[in-house]
Design a protein around this motif. Structure first.
Motif, PDB file in Angstrom:
ATOM      1  N   GLN A  18      16.960 -27.747  34.911  1.00 31.39           N
ATOM      2  CA  GLN A  18      18.212 -26.673  34.315  1.00 31.39           C
ATOM      3  C   GLN A  18      18.887 -26.766  36.028  1.00 31.39           C
ATOM      4  OE1 GLN A  18      18.524 -24.709  32.001  1.00 31.39           O
ATOM      5  NE2 GLN A  18      16.888 -25.886  30.990  1.00 31.39           N
ATOM      6  N   ILE A  19      18.415 -27.269  37.120  1.00 28.98           N
ATOM      7  CA  ILE A  19      18.778 -27.147  38.369  1.00 28.98           C
ATOM      8  C   ILE A  19      19.399 -28.483  38.973  1.00 28.98           C
ATOM      9  CG2 ILE A  19      17.982 -24.919  38.876  1.00 28.98           C
ATOM     10  CD1 ILE A  19      16.181 -26.111  40.748  1.00 28.98           C
ATOM     11  N   ILE A  20      18.901 -29.634  38.289  1.00 26.54           N
ATOM     12  CA  ILE A  20      18.829 -30.874  38.878  1.00 26.54           C
ATOM     13  C   ILE A  20      20.262 -31.341  39.321  1.00 26.54           C
ATOM     14  CG2 ILE A  20      19.136 -32.283  36.742  1.00 26.54           C
ATOM     15  CD1 ILE A  20      16.924 -34.092  38.261  1.00 26.54           C
ATOM     16  N   ASN A  21      21.364 -30.664  38.946  1.00 26.73           N
ATOM     17  CA  ASN A  21      22.546 -31.321  39.224  1.00 26.73           C
ATOM     18  C   ASN A  21      23.384 -30.271  40.256  1.00 26.73           C
ATOM     19  OD1 ASN A  21      22.727 -34.007  37.826  1.00 26.73           O
ATOM     20  ND2 ASN A  21      22.796 -32.685  35.969  1.00 26.73           N
ATOM     21  N   ASP A  22      22.720 -29.407  40.638  1.00 27.95           N
ATOM     22  CA  ASP A  22      23.103 -28.294  41.526  1.00 27.95           C
ATOM     23  C   ASP A  22      23.368 -29.128  42.988  1.00 27.95           C
ATOM     24  OD1 ASP A  22      23.657 -26.242  43.418  1.00 27.95           O
ATOM     25  OD2 ASP A  22      22.265 -24.864  42.355  1.00 27.95           O
ATOM     26  N   ARG A  23      24.695 -29.352  43.418  1.00 26.62           N
ATOM     27  CA  ARG A  23      24.930 -29.989  44.755  1.00 26.62           C
ATOM     28  C   ARG A  23      24.486 -28.972  45.700  1.00 26.62           C
ATOM     29  NH1 ARG A  23      26.480 -34.720  43.772  1.00 26.62           N
ATOM     30  NH2 ARG A  23      28.032 -35.238  42.014  1.00 26.62           N
ATOM     31  N   ASP A  24      24.199 -27.746  45.629  1.00 24.74           N
ATOM     32  CA  ASP A  24      23.935 -26.789  46.900  1.00 24.74           C
ATOM     33  C   ASP A  24      22.321 -27.074  47.318  1.00 24.74           C
ATOM     34  OD1 ASP A  24      26.490 -25.899  47.202  1.00 24.74           O
ATOM     35  OD2 ASP A  24      26.301 -24.228  45.577  1.00 24.74           O
ATOM     36  N   LYS A  25      21.809 -27.598  46.321  1.00 23.55           N
ATOM     37  CA  LYS A  25      20.161 -27.793  46.652  1.00 23.55           C
ATOM     38  C   LYS A  25      20.013 -29.374  47.165  1.00 23.55           C
ATOM     39  CE  LYS A  25      18.883 -24.534  42.998  1.00 23.55           C
ATOM     40  NZ  LYS A  25      19.519 -23.519  43.928  1.00 23.55           N
ATOM     41  N   MET A  26      18.956 -29.443  47.586  1.00 29.26           N
ATOM     42  CA  MET A  26      18.544 -30.838  48.115  1.00 29.26           C
ATOM     43  C   MET A  26      17.335 -31.211  47.211  1.00 29.26           C
ATOM     44  SD  MET A  26      18.174 -32.558  51.634  1.00 29.26           S
ATOM     45  CE  MET A  26      18.311 -34.339  51.743  1.00 29.26           C
ATOM     46  N   PHE A  27      17.331 -32.557  46.868  1.00 32.81           N
ATOM     47  CA  PHE A  27      16.012 -32.952  45.985  1.00 32.81           C
ATOM     48  C   PHE A  27      15.320 -34.256  46.520  1.00 32.81           C
ATOM     49  CE2 PHE A  27      19.080 -30.727  43.139  1.00 32.81           C
ATOM     50  CZ  PHE A  27      18.341 -29.971  42.643  1.00 32.81           C
ATOM     51  N   GLY A  40      12.934 -43.554  39.486  1.00 31.73           N
ATOM     52  CA  GLY A  40      13.126 -42.439  40.188  1.00 31.73           C
ATOM     53  C   GLY A  40      14.647 -41.891  39.530  1.00 31.73           C
ATOM     54  N   LEU A  41      14.699 -40.509  39.966  1.00 35.30           N
ATOM     55  CA  LEU A  41      15.930 -39.713  39.486  1.00 35.30           C
ATOM     56  C   LEU A  41      17.069 -39.919  40.486  1.00 35.30           C
ATOM     57  CD1 LEU A  41      13.661 -36.749  38.192  1.00 35.30           C
ATOM     58  CD2 LEU A  41      14.610 -38.209  36.851  1.00 35.30           C
ATOM     59  N   ARG A  42      18.103 -40.114  40.011  1.00 34.61           N
ATOM     60  CA  ARG A  42      19.444 -40.591  40.992  1.00 34.61           C
ATOM     61  C   ARG A  42      19.642 -39.135  41.857  1.00 34.61           C
ATOM     62  NH1 ARG A  42      23.655 -37.762  39.264  1.00 34.61           N
ATOM     63  NH2 ARG A  42      23.687 -37.668  37.072  1.00 34.61           N
ATOM     64  N   GLN A  43      19.207 -37.999  41.490  1.00 24.25           N
ATOM     65  CA  GLN A  43      19.640 -36.962  42.126  1.00 24.25           C
ATOM     66  C   GLN A  43      18.588 -36.634  43.371  1.00 24.25           C
ATOM     67  OE1 GLN A  43      19.146 -37.104  38.848  1.00 24.25           O
ATOM     68  NE2 GLN A  43      20.524 -35.932  37.733  1.00 24.25           N
ATOM     69  N   PHE A  44      17.373 -37.395  43.297  1.00 28.51           N
ATOM     70  CA  PHE A  44      16.470 -37.374  44.237  1.00 28.51           C
ATOM     71  C   PHE A  44      16.895 -38.455  45.336  1.00 28.51           C
ATOM     72  CE2 PHE A  44      14.551 -34.605  41.226  1.00 28.51           C
ATOM     73  CZ  PHE A  44      13.669 -34.009  42.131  1.00 28.51           C
ATOM     74  N   LYS A  45      16.630 -38.136  46.657  1.00 28.20           N
ATOM     75  CA  LYS A  45      16.553 -38.985  47.852  1.00 28.20           C
ATOM     76  C   LYS A  45      15.115 -39.400  48.003  1.00 28.20           C
ATOM     77  CE  LYS A  45      17.931 -39.066  52.705  1.00 28.20           C
ATOM     78  NZ  LYS A  45      19.387 -39.606  53.023  1.00 28.20           N
TER      79      LYS A  45
END
Length: 96
Positions: A18-27, A40-45
């Motif tokens: 639900q939140i994975i594309n929230d740019r205000d959060k870091m993954f 790996g998921l591209r949203q995760f560093k």
């Protein structure tokens, strides 16, 4: 004062979706580079467990994942000690 018994907040993989594309959060994915490259998921560093977490931004909520949830929990404890707002992803990539 920090305690090793401090509860680390956690979310399910369903909540993560639900939140994975929230740019205000870091993954952050704390698995090895090889594991991350494999699925790996591209949203995760990818910052493997054992890395220096002290350079992360302190103004973002950080969500941490690994393969099963154990390494990410350990990483969350380290980051919490450094003053970060962290949340562990329960079950890790195995549950995703």
């Amino acid at each position: 004062m920090f305690s090793f018994f401090t509860k680390i907040p956690s979310i399910s993989t369903a909540e993560l979706k639900q939140i994975i594309n929230d740019r205000d959060k870091m993954f952050i994915d704390v698995r090895t580079k090889g594991e991350y490259k494999a699925n790996g998921l591209r949203q995760f560093k990818n910052i493997p467990l054992g890395s220096d977490f002290s350079r992360l931004p302190k103004d973002k909520d950080i969500y941490v994942i690994c393969q099963s949830g154990m390494r990410s929990k350990a990483a969350c404890k380290q980051m919490k000690k450094l003053g970060y707002r962290v949340t562990n992803v329960r079950g890790g990539m195995r549950a995703y």
